[in-house]
Design an enzyme around this catalytic site. Structure first.
Site, PDB file in Angstrom:
ATOM      1  N   ASN A   9      39.174  30.700  36.808  1.00  0.00           N
ATOM      2  CA  ASN A   9      38.786  30.714  35.155  1.00  0.00           C
ATOM      3  C   ASN A   9      39.454  29.035  35.064  1.00  0.00           C
ATOM      4  O   ASN A   9      40.751  28.991  34.335  1.00  0.00           O
ATOM      5  CB  ASN A   9      39.184  31.143  34.236  1.00  0.00           C
ATOM      6  N   TRP A  10      38.685  28.163  35.414  1.00  0.00           N
ATOM      7  CA  TRP A  10      39.896  26.790  34.978  1.00  0.00           C
ATOM      8  C   TRP A  10      40.189  26.076  33.709  1.00  0.00           C
ATOM      9  O   TRP A  10      39.862  24.872  33.138  1.00  0.00           O
ATOM     10  CB  TRP A  10      39.542  25.552  36.033  1.00  0.00           C
ATOM     11  N   LYS A  11      39.002  26.429  33.188  1.00  0.00           N
ATOM     12  CA  LYS A  11      38.443  26.120  31.701  1.00  0.00           C
ATOM     13  C   LYS A  11      38.896  24.627  31.528  1.00  0.00           C
ATOM     14  O   LYS A  11      38.100  24.255  32.303  1.00  0.00           O
ATOM     15  CB  LYS A  11      40.153  26.807  30.774  1.00  0.00           C
ATOM     16  N   HIS A  95      32.222  34.601  28.036  1.00  0.00           N
ATOM     17  CA  HIS A  95      34.072  34.291  27.230  1.00  0.00           C
ATOM     18  C   HIS A  95      34.276  34.886  26.309  1.00  0.00           C
ATOM     19  O   HIS A  95      33.686  34.337  25.535  1.00  0.00           O
ATOM     20  CB  HIS A  95      34.610  33.721  28.451  1.00  0.00           C
ATOM     21  N   GLU A  97      36.634  33.235  24.312  1.00  0.00           N
ATOM     22  CA  GLU A  97      36.753  31.834  23.892  1.00  0.00           C
ATOM     23  C   GLU A  97      35.312  30.654  23.653  1.00  0.00           C
ATOM     24  O   GLU A  97      35.063  30.317  22.611  1.00  0.00           O
ATOM     25  CB  GLU A  97      37.492  30.583  25.140  1.00  0.00           C
ATOM     26  N   GLU A 167      38.601  41.552  29.464  1.00  0.00           N
ATOM     27  CA  GLU A 167      40.013  40.631  29.326  1.00  0.00           C
ATOM     28  C   GLU A 167      40.047  40.649  27.524  1.00  0.00           C
ATOM     29  O   GLU A 167      39.485  40.306  26.579  1.00  0.00           O
ATOM     30  CB  GLU A 167      39.070  39.331  29.289  1.00  0.00           C
ATOM     31  N   GLY A 173      46.039  34.416  27.333  1.00  0.00           N
ATOM     32  CA  GLY A 173      46.498  32.874  27.371  1.00  0.00           C
ATOM     33  C   GLY A 173      48.020  33.173  26.358  1.00  0.00           C
ATOM     34  O   GLY A 173      48.342  31.880  26.113  1.00  0.00           O
ATOM     35  N   SER A 213      46.132  37.035  30.904  1.00  0.00           N
ATOM     36  CA  SER A 213      47.673  36.681  31.844  1.00  0.00           C
ATOM     37  C   SER A 213      48.569  36.983  32.731  1.00  0.00           C
ATOM     38  O   SER A 213      49.319  37.290  33.017  1.00  0.00           O
ATOM     39  CB  SER A 213      48.671  37.055  30.595  1.00  0.00           C
ATOM     40  N   GLY A 234      43.010  32.957  34.202  1.00  0.00           N
ATOM     41  CA  GLY A 234      43.337  31.700  33.525  1.00  0.00           C
ATOM     42  C   GLY A 234      43.873  30.451  34.137  1.00  0.00           C
ATOM     43  O   GLY A 234      44.471  29.949  35.232  1.00  0.00           O
ATOM     44  N   GLY A 235      45.514  30.775  32.516  1.00  0.00           N
ATOM     45  CA  GLY A 235      46.284  29.655  33.367  1.00  0.00           C
ATOM     46  C   GLY A 235      47.004  29.196  35.142  1.00  0.00           C
ATOM     47  O   GLY A 235      47.478  28.626  35.177  1.00  0.00           O
TER      48      GLY A 235
HETATM   49  P1  13P Z   1      45.298  33.378  30.905  1.00  0.00           P
HETATM   50  O1  13P Z   1      45.494  33.805  32.365  1.00  0.00           O
HETATM   51  O2  13P Z   1      45.551  32.061  30.928  1.00  0.00           O
HETATM   52  O3  13P Z   1      45.499  34.526  29.699  1.00  0.00           O
HETATM   53  O4  13P Z   1      44.007  33.462  30.249  1.00  0.00           O
HETATM   54  C1  13P Z   1      42.518  34.478  30.956  1.00  0.00           C
HETATM   55  C2  13P Z   1      41.394  34.322  31.210  1.00  0.00           C
HETATM   56  O5  13P Z   1      40.851  33.999  29.496  1.00  0.00           O
HETATM   57  C3  13P Z   1      40.765  34.332  31.962  1.00  0.00           C
HETATM   58  O6  13P Z   1      39.111  33.881  32.083  1.00  0.00           O
END
Ligand code: 13P
Length: 255
Positions: A9-11, A95, A97, A167, A173, A213, A234-235
Site C-alpha cells: 500500500n503505497w499510500k 483502511h 486511515e 491491521e 506506521g 509495521s 505500508g512503509g
Molecule cells: P506500515 O507497514 O507502514 O505500518 O503500514 C501498514 C499499512 O497501513 C498497510 O496498509
C-alpha cells in the site's frame, strides 16, 4: 491451501516517475517469485503508468480506495469502473486511515465493498482495533462489528474474490509490530467471525493478510502463523529492496 499474498500500500507517496521506477525494479527483482502472489496499490494518479509497466508481469495492481457510486456529481472521487479502466483489478476498502481521517463508516465501507464487486474488482477489506479498544478488551467485539457491517449483504457465492486484512491501528506506521502470537490470535478471530457470517468453506478459503509495521526482519515469523496468509505492507513497500525481501520471505514459508 491458501497461496500467500504480499500487498504493498503505497499510500500518498510516489510521483508518477517514482512509481514507474519502483514498479520497474519490482518487476525485475520478483521475476522468479511464483509461489507468492504480489499486489501493489499506488495512488490513483499513478495507476495507468504502473499498469503499463506491469502489463507483462505477474504482479497485480490495485487502488487504495473507491467511491461507491458508478459516476455522477461527486467531485474528487473515483469509481470502481474508473479504477478498472486505469488498469487496476484490486482495491483496498476500509483502511483504518480512511476510517479515522476521512470518515469512512462501517456502512460506507460496506457500500464500497459491493461497488467494488459490481465493478469486477477484488476487494481487500481492512479491519483492526485501536490501542484503546485492545486495552479495553474489545478486540473481538470491534472485529465482529467491522466484519458484520462490512460484509453485510454479501452472499457466500459472491465472496469468491474477497480478501481480508487485519491491521491493528496501533501497529500501522509506528514500528510496533504485533507479535506473531497476537497477530495469529486476531486472525483466528477474524476467520471464526467470517465463518459465522459466510460459512466455514468461505472462511477456510479466504486469505487474511496482516498489516502493521511488516518489515523484512519480521515478515517470516508472521507469515509462518497458520491463519496469516500474507501481508499488507505500508512503509516497507516503498523500497524495492525491502518489499522484495518481504515477498522472498513469503516464498520461503512452507505451511
Ligand atoms: P506500515 O507497514 O507502514 O505500518 O503500514 C501498514 C499499512 O497501513 C498497510 O496498509
Amino acid at each position: 491451501m491458501r497461496k500467500l499474498l504480499i500487498a504493498g500500500n503505497w499510500k500518498m507517496h510516489m510521483l508518477n516517475h517514482e512509481a514507474v521506477g519502483l514498479a520497474r525494479q519490482l518487476k525485475v527483482k520478483l521475476l522468479g517469485a511464483h509461489r507468492v502472489d504480489v499486489l501493489v496499490c499506488p495512488p490513483f494518479t499513478a495507476l495507468t503508468a504502473v499498469a503499463e509497466i506491469l502489463s507483462d508481469s505477474d504482479l497485480h495492481l490495485g487502488a487504495q480506495n473507491l467511491h461507491d457510486m458508478r459516476c455522477g456529481a461527486y467531485t474528487g472521487e473515483v469509481s470502481g469502473e474508473m479504477i478498472r479502466s486505469a488498469g487496476g483489478s484490486w482495491v483496498l476498502i476500509g483502511h483504518s486511515e480512511r476510517r479515522q481521517l476521512f470518515g469512512d463508516s462501517d456502512a460506507w465501507t460496506n457500500r464500497k465493498l459491493h461497488a467494488a464487486l459490481e465493478a469486477g474488482l477484488r476487494p481487500v477489506l481492512c479491519v483492526g482495533e485501536t490501542l484503546a479498544e485492545r486495552q479495553a478488551g474489545r478486540l473481538d467485539a470491534v472485529l465482529a462489528r467491522q466484519l458484520e457491517a462490512g460484509l453485510a449483504g454479501l452472499s457466500p457465492a459472491a465472496a469468491g474474490t474477497l480478501t481480508l486484512a487485519y491491521e491493528p491501528v496501533w501497529a500501522i506506521g509506528t514500528g510496533v509490530v504485533a507479535t506473531p502470537a497476537q497477530a495469529q490470535e486476531a486472525h483466528a478471530v477474524v476467520r471464526r467471525i467470517v465463518g459465522g457470517l459466510l460459512g466455514s468453506e468461505v472462511a477456510a478459503s479466504r486469505q487474511i493478510l496482516y498489516g502493521g509495521s511488516v518489515k523484512p526482519d519480521n515478515a517470516r515469523q508472521l507469515l509462518e502463523q497458520p491463519d496469516i496468509d500474507g501481508a499488507l505492507v505500508g512503509g516497507a513497500s516503498l523500497k524495492a529492496d525491502e518489499f522484495s525481501a518481504i515477498v522472498l520471505a513469503g516464498e520461503g514459508v512452507v505451511k
